[in-house]
Design a protein around this motif. Structure first.
Motif, PDB file in Angstrom:
ATOM      1  N   GLN A 274      -6.007  -9.998  -0.551  1.00 19.43           N
ATOM      2  CA  GLN A 274      -6.901  -9.016   0.040  1.00 19.43           C
ATOM      3  C   GLN A 274      -7.437  -9.526   1.376  1.00 19.43           C
ATOM      4  O   GLN A 274      -7.718 -10.712   1.529  1.00 19.43           O
ATOM      5  CB  GLN A 274      -8.068  -8.719  -0.899  1.00 19.43           C
ATOM      6  CG  GLN A 274      -7.618  -8.094  -2.199  1.00 19.43           C
ATOM      7  CD  GLN A 274      -8.791  -7.790  -3.112  1.00 19.43           C
ATOM      8  OE1 GLN A 274      -9.946  -7.985  -2.771  1.00 19.43           O
ATOM      9  NE2 GLN A 274      -8.491  -7.301  -4.290  1.00 19.43           N
TER      10      GLN A 274
ATOM     11  N   ALA B 147      -2.801   0.037  -4.187  1.00 25.45           N
ATOM     12  CA  ALA B 147      -2.536  -1.322  -3.716  1.00 25.45           C
ATOM     13  C   ALA B 147      -1.862  -2.115  -4.824  1.00 25.45           C
ATOM     14  O   ALA B 147      -2.382  -2.202  -5.931  1.00 25.45           O
ATOM     15  CB  ALA B 147      -3.843  -1.989  -3.303  1.00 25.45           C
TER      16      ALA B 147
ATOM     17  N   ILE C 280       0.835  -1.200   0.000  1.00 27.19           N
ATOM     18  CA  ILE C 280       0.000   0.000   0.000  1.00 27.19           C
ATOM     19  C   ILE C 280       0.868   1.248   0.000  1.00 27.19           C
ATOM     20  O   ILE C 280       1.784   1.383   0.802  1.00 27.19           O
ATOM     21  CB  ILE C 280      -0.916   0.042   1.247  1.00 27.19           C
ATOM     22  CG1 ILE C 280      -1.816  -1.179   1.317  1.00 27.19           C
ATOM     23  CG2 ILE C 280      -1.726   1.336   1.298  1.00 27.19           C
ATOM     24  CD1 ILE C 280      -2.851  -1.256   0.220  1.00 27.19           C
ATOM     25  N   THR C 281       0.557   2.162  -0.906  1.00 25.39           N
ATOM     26  CA  THR C 281       1.175   3.483  -0.928  1.00 25.39           C
ATOM     27  C   THR C 281       0.061   4.501  -0.743  1.00 25.39           C
ATOM     28  O   THR C 281      -0.923   4.490  -1.492  1.00 25.39           O
ATOM     29  CB  THR C 281       1.896   3.749  -2.268  1.00 25.39           C
ATOM     30  OG1 THR C 281       2.879   2.728  -2.463  1.00 25.39           O
ATOM     31  CG2 THR C 281       2.555   5.112  -2.277  1.00 25.39           C
ATOM     32  N   LEU C 282       0.194   5.364   0.262  1.00 25.41           N
ATOM     33  CA  LEU C 282      -0.813   6.390   0.535  1.00 25.41           C
ATOM     34  C   LEU C 282      -0.389   7.709  -0.086  1.00 25.41           C
ATOM     35  O   LEU C 282       0.777   8.089  -0.007  1.00 25.41           O
ATOM     36  CB  LEU C 282      -0.995   6.550   2.047  1.00 25.41           C
ATOM     37  CG  LEU C 282      -1.448   5.291   2.781  1.00 25.41           C
ATOM     38  CD1 LEU C 282      -1.509   5.548   4.284  1.00 25.41           C
ATOM     39  CD2 LEU C 282      -2.787   4.805   2.266  1.00 25.41           C
TER      40      LEU C 282
ATOM     41  N   ALA D 284      -5.238   5.421   6.130  1.00 22.09           N
ATOM     42  CA  ALA D 284      -5.747   5.047   4.810  1.00 22.09           C
ATOM     43  C   ALA D 284      -6.945   5.912   4.443  1.00 22.09           C
ATOM     44  O   ALA D 284      -7.575   6.511   5.316  1.00 22.09           O
ATOM     45  CB  ALA D 284      -6.163   3.573   4.813  1.00 22.09           C
TER      46      ALA D 284
ATOM     47  N   ALA E 207      -5.982  -0.479   2.854  1.00 23.51           N
ATOM     48  CA  ALA E 207      -6.216   0.311   1.651  1.00 23.51           C
ATOM     49  C   ALA E 207      -7.366   1.286   1.836  1.00 23.51           C
ATOM     50  O   ALA E 207      -7.359   2.374   1.261  1.00 23.51           O
ATOM     51  CB  ALA E 207      -6.509  -0.605   0.455  1.00 23.51           C
ATOM     52  N   THR E 208      -8.355   0.898   2.636  1.00 26.45           N
ATOM     53  CA  THR E 208      -9.512   1.766   2.862  1.00 26.45           C
ATOM     54  C   THR E 208     -10.240   1.343   4.132  1.00 26.45           C
ATOM     55  O   THR E 208     -10.180   0.180   4.526  1.00 26.45           O
ATOM     56  CB  THR E 208     -10.473   1.747   1.645  1.00 26.45           C
ATOM     57  OG1 THR E 208     -11.487   2.724   1.839  1.00 26.45           O
ATOM     58  CG2 THR E 208     -11.088   0.397   1.416  1.00 26.45           C
TER      59      THR E 208
ATOM     60  N   ASP F  97      -1.080  -1.849   6.059  1.00 29.57           N
ATOM     61  CA  ASP F  97      -1.553  -2.596   4.896  1.00 29.57           C
ATOM     62  C   ASP F  97      -2.987  -2.241   4.506  1.00 29.57           C
ATOM     63  O   ASP F  97      -3.522  -2.778   3.537  1.00 29.57           O
ATOM     64  CB  ASP F  97      -1.483  -4.100   5.190  1.00 29.57           C
ATOM     65  CG  ASP F  97      -0.085  -4.545   5.536  1.00 29.57           C
ATOM     66  OD1 ASP F  97       0.828  -4.321   4.724  1.00 29.57           O
ATOM     67  OD2 ASP F  97       0.095  -5.112   6.643  1.00 29.57           O
TER      68      ASP F  97
ATOM     69  N   ALA G 111      -7.621  -4.497   3.632  1.00 28.49           N
ATOM     70  CA  ALA G 111      -6.172  -4.425   3.537  1.00 28.49           C
ATOM     71  C   ALA G 111      -5.706  -5.222   2.330  1.00 28.49           C
ATOM     72  O   ALA G 111      -6.432  -6.099   1.834  1.00 28.49           O
ATOM     73  CB  ALA G 111      -5.525  -4.978   4.808  1.00 28.49           C
ATOM     74  N   VAL G 112      -4.495  -4.940   1.867  1.00 30.79           N
ATOM     75  CA  VAL G 112      -3.885  -5.676   0.763  1.00 30.79           C
ATOM     76  C   VAL G 112      -2.473  -6.044   1.186  1.00 30.79           C
ATOM     77  O   VAL G 112      -1.721  -5.205   1.681  1.00 30.79           O
ATOM     78  CB  VAL G 112      -3.867  -4.834  -0.520  1.00 30.79           C
ATOM     79  CG1 VAL G 112      -3.189  -5.606  -1.655  1.00 30.79           C
ATOM     80  CG2 VAL G 112      -5.279  -4.440  -0.933  1.00 30.79           C
TER      81      VAL G 112
ATOM     82  N   SER H 115      -5.175   5.517  -1.935  1.00 33.39           N
ATOM     83  CA  SER H 115      -4.220   4.448  -1.661  1.00 33.39           C
ATOM     84  C   SER H 115      -4.037   3.653  -2.944  1.00 33.39           C
ATOM     85  O   SER H 115      -4.989   3.420  -3.688  1.00 33.39           O
ATOM     86  CB  SER H 115      -4.684   3.541  -0.526  1.00 33.39           C
ATOM     87  OG  SER H 115      -5.823   2.804  -0.893  1.00 33.39           O
TER      88      SER H 115
END
Length: 135
Positions: free
Chosen positions: A28, A23, A3-5, A109, A75-76, A73, A132-133, A21
Motif C-alpha cells: 500500500q 485492490a 487495481i480494477t476500477l 479511481a 485505489a482511492t 495503481d 495506491a496498491v 476499486s
C-alpha cells in the motif's frame, strides 16, 4: 495491475471517476495531501483554481512515480477544495485535464471531493490525497 476500477450496474457511471476499486496487491502507498507547490516548495497558481488543481495532481503523480506507482495503481483519492460550489466544477475538470495530458493518464479511481473553509495556508485552494496498491 493490482487495481480494477468498476462502475456497478444500478449506480451512475461518472466521467471523472469510478464508483468502486478492487485492490488485489499487497503493498500500500499513502500519498500525503498535495497542494500547488513546485519542487522548490514555491507556490504555483496563487488565485488560479485550475492551475492549483493541475499542480496538486502533478505532485501526486510525482509522489507515486517515486515508489514505482502511477495513477493506474490508485485505489482511492480525496480532494479538499476551499469554498467549494458547483460552479467551480469546470475549472476543477480543466485542472485535472491539464495534469492528465501531462502525465499521460486520467485519474479515475473512486474519489471524494470535500468542501472545506480553509487549508493550512490561505493561498492554497485545493489539496489532493491518494492511496495506491501495488502487486
Amino acid at each position: 495491475m493490482a487495481i480494477t476500477l468498476v462502475n456497478p450496474a444500478g449506480l451512475p457511471a461518472p466521467d471523472v471517476y469510478h464508483q468502486v476499486s478492487v485492490a488485489t496487491g499487497s503493498r500500500q502507498v499513502f500519498v500525503a495531501g498535495q497542494v500547488a507547490v513546485d519542487a522548490a516548495g514555491e507556490k504555483v497558481g496563487v488565485g488560479d483554481f485550475a492551475a492549483q488543481v493541475a499542480q496538486a495532481y502533478r505532485n501526486v503523480g510525482t509522489a507515486l512515480a517515486e515508489v514505482g506507482a502511477s495513477f493506474a495503481d490508485v485505489a482511492t483519492m480525496t480532494v479538499f477544495v476551499v469554498d467549494w460550489t458547483l460552479d467551480k466544477m469546470p475549472a476543477f475538470l480543466d485542472g485535472v485535464a491539464r495534469a492528465s495530458a501531462e502525465l499521460g493518464v486520467t485519474p479515475a479511481a473512486p474519489a471524494s471531493l470535500i468542501g472545506v473553509s480553509v487549508l493550512f495556508d490561505p493561498d492554497f485552494l485545493v489539496e489532493v490525497q491518494a492511496t495506491a496498491v501495488l502487486d
